[in-house]
Design a protein around this motif. Sequence first.
Motif, mmCIF file in Angstrom:
data_model
loop_
_atom_site.group_PDB
_atom_site.id
_atom_site.type_symbol
_atom_site.label_atom_id
_atom_site.label_comp_id
_atom_site.label_asym_id
_atom_site.label_seq_id
_atom_site.Cartn_x
_atom_site.Cartn_y
_atom_site.Cartn_z
ATOM 1 N N GLU A 1 17.454 10.142 15.428
ATOM 2 C CA GLU A 1 16.157 10.673 15.046
ATOM 3 C C GLU A 1 16.331 11.585 13.831
ATOM 4 O O GLU A 1 17.181 12.482 13.846
ATOM 5 C CB GLU A 1 15.609 11.450 16.239
ATOM 6 N N GLU B 1 0.347 16.913 6.312
ATOM 7 C CA GLU B 1 0.240 15.469 6.437
ATOM 8 C C GLU B 1 -1.208 15.025 6.420
ATOM 9 O O GLU B 1 -1.552 13.982 5.858
ATOM 10 C CB GLU B 1 0.942 15.007 7.715
ATOM 11 N N ILE C 1 3.779 4.297 16.783
ATOM 12 C CA ILE C 1 2.913 3.420 15.988
ATOM 13 C C ILE C 1 1.931 2.654 16.864
ATOM 14 O O ILE C 1 0.753 2.538 16.539
ATOM 15 C CB ILE C 1 3.771 2.456 15.142
ATOM 16 N N LEU D 1 6.375 9.536 3.045
ATOM 17 C CA LEU D 1 5.490 8.537 3.622
ATOM 18 C C LEU D 1 6.372 7.669 4.502
ATOM 19 O O LEU D 1 7.504 7.388 4.152
ATOM 20 C CB LEU D 1 4.873 7.677 2.520
ATOM 21 N N HIS D 2 5.827 7.259 5.607
ATOM 22 C CA HIS D 2 6.658 6.509 6.546
ATOM 23 C C HIS D 2 6.290 5.037 6.507
ATOM 24 O O HIS D 2 5.121 4.678 6.514
ATOM 25 C CB HIS D 2 6.456 7.062 7.958
ATOM 26 N N ARG E 1 -1.517 5.522 8.716
ATOM 27 C CA ARG E 1 -0.282 5.396 9.485
ATOM 28 C C ARG E 1 0.902 5.946 8.708
ATOM 29 O O ARG E 1 1.731 6.667 9.243
ATOM 30 C CB ARG E 1 -0.027 3.942 9.853
ATOM 31 N N SER E 2 0.969 5.595 7.417
ATOM 32 C CA SER E 2 2.157 6.007 6.678
ATOM 33 C C SER E 2 2.164 7.506 6.406
ATOM 34 O O SER E 2 3.217 8.093 6.237
ATOM 35 C CB SER E 2 2.271 5.229 5.369
ATOM 36 N N THR E 3 0.990 8.105 6.362
ATOM 37 C CA THR E 3 0.987 9.536 6.083
ATOM 38 C C THR E 3 1.019 10.379 7.359
ATOM 39 O O THR E 3 1.536 11.489 7.344
ATOM 40 C CB THR E 3 -0.251 9.944 5.263
ATOM 41 N N LYS F 1 10.833 14.084 7.658
ATOM 42 C CA LYS F 1 9.785 13.091 7.846
ATOM 43 C C LYS F 1 8.463 13.557 7.281
ATOM 44 O O LYS F 1 7.682 12.783 6.750
ATOM 45 C CB LYS F 1 9.625 12.788 9.336
ATOM 46 N N THR G 1 0.831 -1.206 0.000
ATOM 47 C CA THR G 1 0.000 0.000 0.000
ATOM 48 C C THR G 1 0.865 1.254 0.000
ATOM 49 O O THR G 1 0.598 2.209 -0.727
ATOM 50 C CB THR G 1 -0.900 0.019 1.257
ATOM 51 N N VAL H 1 -2.738 3.481 5.219
ATOM 52 C CA VAL H 1 -2.650 4.792 4.578
ATOM 53 C C VAL H 1 -2.505 5.865 5.645
ATOM 54 O O VAL H 1 -1.624 6.728 5.580
ATOM 55 C CB VAL H 1 -3.890 5.064 3.706
ATOM 56 N N LEU I 1 0.994 4.086 -2.839
ATOM 57 C CA LEU I 1 0.716 5.500 -2.553
ATOM 58 C C LEU I 1 1.877 6.382 -2.999
ATOM 59 O O LEU I 1 1.675 7.449 -3.566
ATOM 60 C CB LEU I 1 0.494 5.700 -1.060
ATOM 61 N N VAL J 1 1.818 9.189 10.827
ATOM 62 C CA VAL J 1 2.694 8.840 11.944
ATOM 63 C C VAL J 1 4.094 8.590 11.427
ATOM 64 O O VAL J 1 4.323 7.669 10.661
ATOM 65 C CB VAL J 1 2.176 7.583 12.663
ATOM 66 N N LYS J 2 5.040 9.417 11.849
ATOM 67 C CA LYS J 2 6.389 9.278 11.320
ATOM 68 C C LYS J 2 7.372 8.799 12.382
ATOM 69 O O LYS J 2 8.536 8.655 12.115
ATOM 70 C CB LYS J 2 6.854 10.620 10.732
ATOM 71 N N GLN J 3 6.883 8.614 13.588
ATOM 72 C CA GLN J 3 7.766 8.152 14.658
ATOM 73 C C GLN J 3 7.494 6.680 14.927
ATOM 74 O O GLN J 3 6.343 6.306 15.143
ATOM 75 C CB GLN J 3 7.516 8.921 15.954
ATOM 76 N N CYS J 4 8.543 5.876 14.917
ATOM 77 C CA CYS J 4 8.341 4.450 15.143
ATOM 78 C C CYS J 4 7.698 4.196 16.505
ATOM 79 O O CYS J 4 6.867 3.313 16.647
ATOM 80 C CB CYS J 4 9.661 3.702 15.043
ATOM 81 N N GLN J 5 8.081 4.999 17.513
ATOM 82 C CA GLN J 5 7.566 4.740 18.859
ATOM 83 C C GLN J 5 6.069 5.021 18.943
ATOM 84 O O GLN J 5 5.388 4.526 19.826
ATOM 85 C CB GLN J 5 8.266 5.613 19.909
#
Lengths: 350, 493
Positions: free
Chosen positions: A206, B23, B57, A216-217, B47-49, A212, A38, B45, A42, B51-55
């Motif tokens: 970080e 965002e 999630i 897209l993350h 999450r990826s747009t 960021k 996904t 979708v 995107l 949330v950019k911090q792994c912690q």
Amino acid sequence: MRWSRVGAEWSTYVFETIDQVVTLLRQQRYICDRKLATVIFLALKMNKPVLIEGPAGVGKTELAKTVARALNRSLIRLQCYEGLDEARALYEWEYGKQLLYTQILREKIGSLFAEMEDLRAAVEYLRQHEDVFFSEHFMVRRPILQAIASPEPVVLLIDEIDRAEEQFEAFLLEVLSDFQVTVPEIGTIIARHPPLVCITGNSTRELSDALKRRCLHLAIGYPDEERELEIIRLKVPELRETLARQMVGLIRRIRAMDLRKAPSISETLDWAQALVLLNAERLSRELVEETLQLILKYDRDVQQVSAQLPVLLEGADGAARLTFDNMDLREQQERYRTNERAYFSSRREE
Amino acid sequence: MDIPITRFVALLKRHGITVSPAEAIDALQGLALAGIDDRETVRVVLRSTLVKQCQAIAEFDRLFDLFFSLPAPADGSLATGPDGATAPLQLDKNGAEAPAAPEGARAELAPVEIETERTTRAPVTPEYEGVDLSLFGQHLLLQQRRDPGEAGYKPTFHVNARHNPGLPGGGELSAGDPGEEIDLGGAVEALLADLRALEVDEALLEQLEAQLAGSLSRLPDLLRRYRARDAALQRPHNAAPAPPRPRRSYRFNDHERRQMDEIIRRLGRQMRGALSYRKTTNRRGRINVSRTIRSNLKYDGVPFFPVLSNQREERPRLTVICDVSLSVRTTARFMLHLVYSLQSLFSRVRSFVFVSDLAEISAEIERSSLEETIDRVFSGEIINTEENSNYGRALEIFYERYRSAATSRTTLIILGDGRGNRNPPNAWILEELRRRCKQVIWLTPESRGSWHLGASDMPTYAPICHKVEVVRNLDQLGRVAENLVRSSFANRR
């Protein structure tokens, strides 16, 4: 300003649906879940860079390579390191060449200026021609500029960005948000086809919010049991199914331990390959101990795991099968510890 | 669709996940592209747009589950359509675009906002004000019929429909001014009539009507569930974390470890920033045009000898000296943790511990974990920790043996209370070190007020250092980092 270049014909696939991404990646021997597909989908549709984070060896770089292959695009790779600057990443003027040309053209320049009446006119005349020495011709293109100026769409992989300094991130920003590069002497070069940018990082530091925000993350973790098995089946088809299962189970339990560097997929594959070469039938304690070096990279980790091996292997036989799926690493660790405690207490009762 | 998403973004923000407007726009764009018919896709979708911090999630997933769902009714009788297929009552976008709603109706319904309040004139408490039923209401409009008759809890709805003149029948739903109470059941009938007027397929309408049947009787129950969900969403906000008490044990949990790392990175950035880019003439590097031309002028500008130069950024070089004697035992763990983090984050750090003797522990730190290092230091394996601290002697040893660790590029950090038990303080050594080092920073656990009590040499040492800061816990360390950054900016101006 755009590069004045005749656009070459190219053939590249376009993903239409998310499922198509999954299938195309699978054709390229990359197993991925819908989540990952996904995000790639995107990124292509929205023309946004993807920031891929996760532990080492889970296939971050591989993903970028595979996507390039699946899309039939060429891959331009920029490996980041400490001290990487724009001269290595963006472009550089070839001063040597410029100096050489001026020297060679000396006579020519002299003759041109011979007719000039006064200095003012000469300077004016020179100004009309100064772009000769600040043109594309005297410019060395580094990966990012290559990707931007490419006549056909490409995949740009910026690998391990956290190794580079923060300043480097800052000058990536223009490229990432607008797909353009500004060269003061020439002007702004805008990408004809926005490249698919994949940035990978190990979260050793970080990254800046500005970076960021533009991406897209995608966080890639260790795969679940079934997916890992599938990957092994695909990459090491010679390995027996039962052994593969046993192996994956053990690896997952090792991952749940508190290690300095947990084994990831690349280590699993190395190990699987080794087991095939060794003609292993099943995982015995001796065999695991001999080959433990393949999956663990630190002495302390090896010692810690070998001390626990009987427990870990017992589990591999299915006695204390744990369902680690859909848990994050911390949960997995806790789960493992409670299970371990339960195991020891039940022993004592016997 | 944008209303639920903006609400969700607001919720994320309230829970400490930073989301920029750009965002949020990305998220909407992404949803439009990826489609909203699969719950997991929507999750990915967003999450990826967003949330950019792994912690973050895990927190995101929790909020997503709460926000975009309402627990299915216990007996499952609620939303059984005429075809027998159960349509679980979910308040995600699937829910909002409820089954069998014809295109026209959907367009009308999208901008409808519904708010609820108790008719039993209970004073509106702040947490009740937060209850937001818009999603619920959007869903209800398509799935309810009549009369939630439960004593004491009888909701009425305020329907505010935005007039949308572009749509046929738009605005029909707004039965009056915004805020006027209207009968929901009536609204539904009006809707149905409206739909009939639009000559939608009759079968579809019947299906819709059938689906609505029986739903409204469950309304109070649903409302309760909804409030429970809402409360779950609010909880962390209301129950603000109690101010962390000073920890005795100095066992660090993950969060504190991260905080410490973050602070130290900030410190490091500051030290790094203090040394700016410097050009050095070198055998490698880029041609430095101006210098080349200048040095080759004697050859009539023919560049026989190109001059190369490098731009190199200085990395911080740290030398840390830490007191681990009894008098600072309570804070020594914290200090050692600081030392440990410093060394693991920066490449050129040399660490020393002392009581009366002084020894280097850089290698220890490289080799073992934080806890192991601390245990080894306190077990007396490296230096005798039972002695009385002697700053003068420790400084002397440092000066004699490890002088090379203090160069003009080093920042020297001393951690200790400066209580040398009336031994000669040897302040001249510190002066000498100050001369040699770029910067001398002293971090002491004792507040300034208590320096003059007992035999403290801090008053002697303090004026020699570039900076003396009182640091006992993470918060103070954070403040020190902040101050250093601020003062350095002030100096630059």
